[in-house]
Design a protein around this motif. Structure first.
Motif, PDB file in Angstrom:
ATOM      1  N   GLU A 108       7.843  -6.314 -51.283  1.00  0.00           N
ATOM      2  CA  GLU A 108       8.818  -5.327 -51.737  1.00  0.00           C
ATOM      3  C   GLU A 108       8.525  -3.954 -51.130  1.00  0.00           C
ATOM      4  N   ARG A 111      10.008  -3.978 -47.752  1.00  0.00           N
ATOM      5  CA  ARG A 111      11.451  -3.840 -47.830  1.00  0.00           C
ATOM      6  C   ARG A 111      11.846  -2.391 -48.123  1.00  0.00           C
ATOM      7  N   SER A 116      16.181  -4.306 -45.769  1.00  0.00           N
ATOM      8  CA  SER A 116      16.251  -5.744 -46.026  1.00  0.00           C
ATOM      9  C   SER A 116      16.542  -6.568 -44.782  1.00  0.00           C
ATOM     10  N   PHE A 117      16.829  -5.928 -43.664  1.00  0.00           N
ATOM     11  CA  PHE A 117      17.266  -6.690 -42.508  1.00  0.00           C
ATOM     12  C   PHE A 117      16.109  -6.894 -41.522  1.00  0.00           C
ATOM     13  N   PRO A 118      16.076  -8.047 -40.866  1.00  0.00           N
ATOM     14  CA  PRO A 118      14.994  -8.330 -39.928  1.00  0.00           C
ATOM     15  C   PRO A 118      14.932  -7.290 -38.801  1.00  0.00           C
ATOM     16  N   LEU A 119      13.733  -7.070 -38.282  1.00  0.00           N
ATOM     17  CA  LEU A 119      13.564  -6.085 -37.212  1.00  0.00           C
ATOM     18  C   LEU A 119      13.597  -6.737 -35.829  1.00  0.00           C
ATOM     19  N   TYR A 120      13.855  -5.915 -34.841  1.00  0.00           N
ATOM     20  CA  TYR A 120      13.928  -6.378 -33.458  1.00  0.00           C
ATOM     21  C   TYR A 120      12.572  -6.263 -32.793  1.00  0.00           C
ATOM     22  N   LEU A 121      12.085  -7.358 -32.270  1.00  0.00           N
ATOM     23  CA  LEU A 121      10.855  -7.329 -31.476  1.00  0.00           C
ATOM     24  C   LEU A 121      10.997  -8.441 -30.460  1.00  0.00           C
ATOM     25  N   GLY A 210       5.736 -13.074 -34.230  1.00  0.00           N
ATOM     26  CA  GLY A 210       6.966 -12.349 -34.548  1.00  0.00           C
ATOM     27  C   GLY A 210       7.791 -12.056 -33.301  1.00  0.00           C
ATOM     28  N   SER A 214      10.874 -14.320 -35.688  1.00  0.00           N
ATOM     29  CA  SER A 214      11.606 -13.199 -36.252  1.00  0.00           C
ATOM     30  C   SER A 214      10.687 -12.377 -37.134  1.00  0.00           C
ATOM     31  N   GLU A 216      10.531 -10.524 -40.338  1.00  0.00           N
ATOM     32  CA  GLU A 216      11.277 -10.321 -41.577  1.00  0.00           C
ATOM     33  C   GLU A 216      10.356 -10.451 -42.777  1.00  0.00           C
ATOM     34  N   VAL A 217      10.791  -9.890 -43.891  1.00  0.00           N
ATOM     35  CA  VAL A 217      10.017  -9.971 -45.120  1.00  0.00           C
ATOM     36  C   VAL A 217       9.870 -11.441 -45.506  1.00  0.00           C
TER      37      VAL A 217
ATOM     38  N   GLY B  43      18.788  -9.973 -46.844  1.00  0.00           N
ATOM     39  CA  GLY B  43      19.829  -9.194 -46.187  1.00  0.00           C
ATOM     40  C   GLY B  43      21.215  -9.678 -46.569  1.00  0.00           C
ATOM     41  N   ILE B 225      17.507 -16.194 -35.595  1.00  0.00           N
ATOM     42  CA  ILE B 225      16.872 -15.161 -34.762  1.00  0.00           C
ATOM     43  C   ILE B 225      15.850 -15.823 -33.864  1.00  0.00           C
ATOM     44  N   LYS B 229      16.181 -16.233 -29.646  1.00  0.00           N
ATOM     45  CA  LYS B 229      15.213 -15.567 -28.777  1.00  0.00           C
ATOM     46  C   LYS B 229      14.482 -16.586 -27.905  1.00  0.00           C
ATOM     47  N   THR B 250      23.866  -8.766 -40.110  1.00  0.00           N
ATOM     48  CA  THR B 250      22.569  -8.630 -40.770  1.00  0.00           C
ATOM     49  C   THR B 250      21.428  -8.986 -39.822  1.00  0.00           C
ATOM     50  N   GLY B 253      20.993  -7.329 -34.840  1.00  0.00           N
ATOM     51  CA  GLY B 253      20.090  -6.295 -34.333  1.00  0.00           C
ATOM     52  C   GLY B 253      18.722  -6.861 -34.010  1.00  0.00           C
ATOM     53  N   ALA B 254      18.267  -7.848 -34.791  1.00  0.00           N
ATOM     54  CA  ALA B 254      16.954  -8.448 -34.557  1.00  0.00           C
ATOM     55  C   ALA B 254      16.997  -9.456 -33.417  1.00  0.00           C
TER      56      ALA B 254
END
Lengths: 302, 383
Positions: A108, A111, A116-121, A210, A214, A216-217, B43, B225, B229, B250, B253-254
């Motif tokens: 939490e 978050r 709440s949305f997954p990040l770009y990597l 990751g 992905s 994400e939390v 999300g 995702i 990728k 949602t 972007g990832a």
């Protein structure tokens, strides 16, 4: 078919070395401090989020990896000194409860900070795309890099534990903690160090995996379960065991998911039975190892 | 003890009478929203909630109370929350569930207890056919539909043998059935993956070896995702086609540039040109500072459907309220929207593509996959 099999072997190896990075920390912490740390998966997530954030800010993947190590180690030191230190003397149930609470707090908290949305990597351009291996197999370069990085870390860890003073202390701490502190070693500093090391490895593994998957939390929990299977198979407290266990689990999982549905299609005409069996395979492996060698493949008998 | 119990009982009955009196005066309602707001998949729930609450806020009504709770994507938690909302919060309407396995655990018992359930997302086939119920309305789609649209688009592209892949759970099976229902070619190979799986090296190797001319995949959230990728990095160049779930706002972007140019099917898109949608997208961006996803549009539509029905009848008059819901007399963000006999939507499905626009990745409509499309289970539904 042969080429496909070799490709799957590489995939299994790659999964295995990444599992090793997770399992090494878990098994060290359990072996040396007797602590069951369910929040190990959270440290994996912290590493991945730190890497994604730094990569987005600086555009440098190398800095992102450094950040994953640093952030996870820092988070590890923080929870070890503030919370876990109080739990070493308690029984495992208290440890499980407290570290489970930590999972919720980390999830939490992440978050709250990152949303709440997954990040770009993503894979840095020099390492992206496939390469052609001898024999004509097209294989993603980044996965080869992961295999190399994982094996390098395993070698480094082995050198650290067997060839340095700190490593000898870690081994001694695992064998007999009263004796080590009676000999004048600051055992609580040693514990913090071991925990930070384990956390950094988890963070690095989170960042590397990751990149491929992905960020994400909640990404750490499924890996945590597999990592526990790995250390039970390898023998709790044994880093070599973690390596053997991780590669065994990686290969079993990948080859099982590939071969069993094919076999069951040939035998019964439908892949269902094979798929069901494949998803249980690493647990069956664990059960078999426990029957034959209850202390794990490389564990010392209790 | 006895006195205390009696006093409690008295207090409760007074409260109940008060509530009943309040109901008699206006068409207010108490709505319980159970959605996934933490952990992986949060999300989606966050967007459904935000879209839903935006519509309630826009209505300016203060006689509608929404209780929002987090199911953590766990069926047992969802069941517990539903029981509490029905028994102690005494809600009139339930909504919000994202995942089909949770919907299967909650919906049948809730509607049997006389509550209304409006689904803003999950549409399992089991609740569309023989298991349908007069108090259950699906405002999103029946699960198969979005995949049927993908199958229809694969025909339009001239694909003949597709590698088909979905996770092994109810919505995954619905996905494969949906795709195969409209797809006129032959599936080259079908693979069921593990739910929550994030490494697809093994499947990608099989895709490479399969000789298929296209790949259909349904992998929502983090699974998508990871797959996109890894697929982009594998060098395999068999074209992909899929439902919107792996290309939605949602997660797009990832996924990054790996999502660009892949056709994906949905009943909605941010650039869909109708008055309600243009206003919705602008208001959502204004309030939350991000582009709404398909899930947000579904939450928004669900709330507006409830509001439209409350304008006609109070929830307490179940018969009239149900009839009002069935009319679907609201301005949907999807344009034309009506209910089939099994209370599932009849609507158009579009083909979208992720493009980069003003530095943001966003979906754009490239064509229509299916028009006025209904689900395949309506005939089995007897109400």
């Amino acid at each position: 078919m042969t080429l496909l099999l070799i490709e799957q072997l590489l995939n299994g190896l790659q999964l295995g070395v990444m599992l090793f990075l997770m399992a090494a920390g878990l098994t060290l912490v359990f072996g040396v401090m007797g602590l069951i740390n369910l929040a190990h998966g959270s440290l994996y997530m912290v590493g991945a989020f730190a890497a994604a954030w730094v990569a987005a800010q600086t555009g440098s993947y190398l800095l992102a990896l450094v950040a994953s190590l640093a952030a996870a180690a820092a988070a590890g030191v923080l929870i070890e000194t503030l919370i876990l230190r109080r739990l070493y003397a308690r029984d495992h149930l208290d440890q499980v409860l407290a570290t489970f609470a930590l999972i919720l707090i980390f999830s939490e908290g992440t978050r709250a900070v990152f949303g709440s949305f997954p990040l770009y990597l993503t894979i840095p351009p020099p390492l992206s795309g496939p390469v052609t291996l001898p024999g004509g197999i097209e294989y993603p370069l980044f996965r080869l890099v992961l295999i190399g990085a994982g094996l390098a870390v395993a070698l480094g860890l082995w050198l650290l534990i067997t060839r340095t003073r700190v490593g000898i202390r870690i081994q001694a701490g695992a064998a007999d903690r009263e004796m080590v502190s009676a000999l004048g070693v600051d055992i609580s500093r040693l514990y913090t160090l071991v925990f930070a090391l384990g956390a950094a490895l988890a963070g690095l593994s989170g960042a590397l995996v990751g990149t491929l998957q992905s960020v994400e939390v909640g990404m750490g929990e499924p890996v945590l379960i597999t990592a526990f299977v790995v250390i039970v198979i390898g023998g709790i407290g044994s880093v070599q065991g973690a390596l053997v266990g991780a590669i065994l689990v990686g290969l079993t999982q990948t080859l099982g998911a590939f071969l069993l549905p094919l076999a069951s299609t040939r035998l019964t005409g439908a892949p269902d039975a094979g798929q069901v069996l494949a998803s249980m395979l690493i647990y069956i492996l664990m059960a078999l190892v426990l029957i034959v060698r209850p202390q794990g493949l490389m564990g010392r008998p209790a | 003890m006895t006195t205390k119990s009696i006093l409690t009982a008295l207090a409760l009955s007074v409260a109940a009478t008060g509530a009943a009196l309040a109901d008699a005066h206006s068409n207010g309602a108490k709505i319980g929203m159970i959605s996934t707001l933490s952990g992986g998949g949060a999300g989606l729930g966050v967007d459904v909630r935000d879209g839903f609450l935006l519509a309630i806020e826009q209505s300016g009504r203060d006689d509608i109370e929404v209780i929002v709770e987090d199911d953590q994507r766990k069926p047992d938690v969802a069941v517990r929350l539903a029981d509490r909302m029905i028994q102690s919060d005494e809600v009139d309407i339930l909504t919000g569930i994202i995942f089909s396995n949770l919907a299967m655990a909650v919906v049948p018992s809730a509607v049997q207890q006389g509550k209304f359930y409006l689904s803003p997302n999950a549409g399992p086939s089991a609740l569309a056919g023989r298991g349908c119920h007069e108090n259950y309305f699906n405002v999103a789609w029946q699960n198969d539909n979005v995949h049927e649209a993908a199958g229809a688009h694969a025909n339009a592209l001239g694909y003949e043998n597709t590698f088909v892949m979905a996770p092994n759970y109810p919505a995954g099976i619905d996905a494969i059935n949906g795709y195969k229902r409209t797809f006129e070619g032959e599936p080259a190979q079908e693979v069921l993956t593990k739910l929550g799986q994030t490494d697809y090296a093994s499947e990608i190797a099989q895709i490479r070896a399969s000789g298929a001319d296209s790949v259909f995949f349904f992998l929502p959230g983090g699974m998508g995702i990871a797959f996109l990728k890894q697929y982009a990095d594998s060098g395999v160049d068999i074209p992909l086609v899929g439902p919107a779930f792996s290309f939605d706002q949602t997660i797009v972007g990832a996924v990054g540039e790996a999502a660009l140019g892949v056709p994906n099917t949905a009943q909605w898109s941010p650039d869909l040109d109708n008055e309600a949608n243009v206003a919705f997208v602008a208001a959502f961006r204004e309030k939350y500072g991000r582009i709404p996803s398909m899930y947000a549009s579904q939450g928004f539509d669900t709330a507006n459907l409830i509001l439209s029905a409350l304008d006609k009848a109070p929830v307490s008059e179940a018969e009239a309220f149900r009839a009002a819901l069935r009319e679907a007399d609201f301005a949907s963000t999807r344009g034309d929207f009506r209910f089939n006999t099994n209370h599932h939507p009849i609507q158009d499905y579009y083909v979208r593509e992720v493009v980069e626009k003003d530095g943001e990745l966003i979906n754009q409509i490239t064509g229509t996959a299916l028009t006025d499309h209904a689900d395949a289970y309506a005939a089995e539904c007897e109400m």
